[in-house]
Design a protein around this motif. Sequence first.
Motif, PDB file in Angstrom:
ATOM      1  N   ALA A  88       0.835  -1.206   0.000  1.00  0.00           N
ATOM      2  CA  ALA A  88       0.000   0.000   0.000  1.00  0.00           C
ATOM      3  C   ALA A  88       0.869   1.255   0.000  1.00  0.00           C
ATOM      4  O   ALA A  88       0.538   2.248  -0.656  1.00  0.00           O
ATOM      5  CB  ALA A  88      -0.945  -0.009   1.203  1.00  0.00           C
ATOM      6  N   THR A 160      -2.491   6.385   5.309  1.00  0.00           N
ATOM      7  CA  THR A 160      -3.306   5.707   4.303  1.00  0.00           C
ATOM      8  C   THR A 160      -2.760   4.305   4.010  1.00  0.00           C
ATOM      9  O   THR A 160      -3.523   3.346   3.873  1.00  0.00           O
ATOM     10  CB  THR A 160      -3.361   6.544   3.001  1.00  0.00           C
ATOM     11  N   GLY A 164      -4.939   1.173   4.747  1.00  0.00           N
ATOM     12  CA  GLY A 164      -5.276   0.426   3.534  1.00  0.00           C
ATOM     13  C   GLY A 164      -4.686  -0.972   3.540  1.00  0.00           C
ATOM     14  O   GLY A 164      -5.365  -1.950   3.214  1.00  0.00           O
ATOM     15  N   VAL A 168      -6.905  -4.480   3.545  1.00  0.00           N
ATOM     16  CA  VAL A 168      -6.738  -5.545   2.549  1.00  0.00           C
ATOM     17  C   VAL A 168      -6.361  -6.843   3.257  1.00  0.00           C
ATOM     18  O   VAL A 168      -6.884  -7.921   2.935  1.00  0.00           O
ATOM     19  CB  VAL A 168      -5.683  -5.150   1.492  1.00  0.00           C
TER      20      VAL A 168
END
Length: 186
Positions: A88, A160, A164, A168
């Motif tokens: 990410a 982020t 993120g 996931v």
Amino acid sequence: MGKLWLGVVLFVGPHLFSTLLPGLRDQLKEIFRPGPWRGLYSVITLIGLVLLIMAYRDPATAANLYDPAPWAKHATMLLVLIGFILIAASHGKGYIKKFVKHPMSLGVAFWSVGHLLANGETSVVVIFASLLAIALFDIVFSLARGKVAVFEPRLRSDITAVVGGALVYGVLLFGFHPYVLQVPVV
């Protein structure tokens, strides 16, 4: 076994080609134009990925090459989480990317090593050893070419990436593994 090896060739081949021969890759991209080139590259690797998934589900490739250590499952959970956060982070411009230099490849390497620790089935070993090889080749050749992104890092990109990557990870852990692969991890 034929599906497994053909899948490896079709998935790994284009990635190694891009890593080992970037000049030729760029020339072909120029000839085909960027859009069609990306389309061809995507179709070939997607066919390879589909073959790898089919091979994974094939009982002929389920033979165990080795038995994982009892602690491997726990190490894998940590390695895969770190791997997804790094993957990410490769999409942003944060401090993680600036420090790690090649977070996508390093993330794939962590993800692969985790799976190699936790699973000794032939298909899993072939698939994740191939991904690990691609990741390590990419890191080595990118460093040799001096390929490092230059940017001003932003903390927001790191936040982020962590959120993120963790999301996931959670989806794959609690959704994909138990329901698609029928291999519950927890």
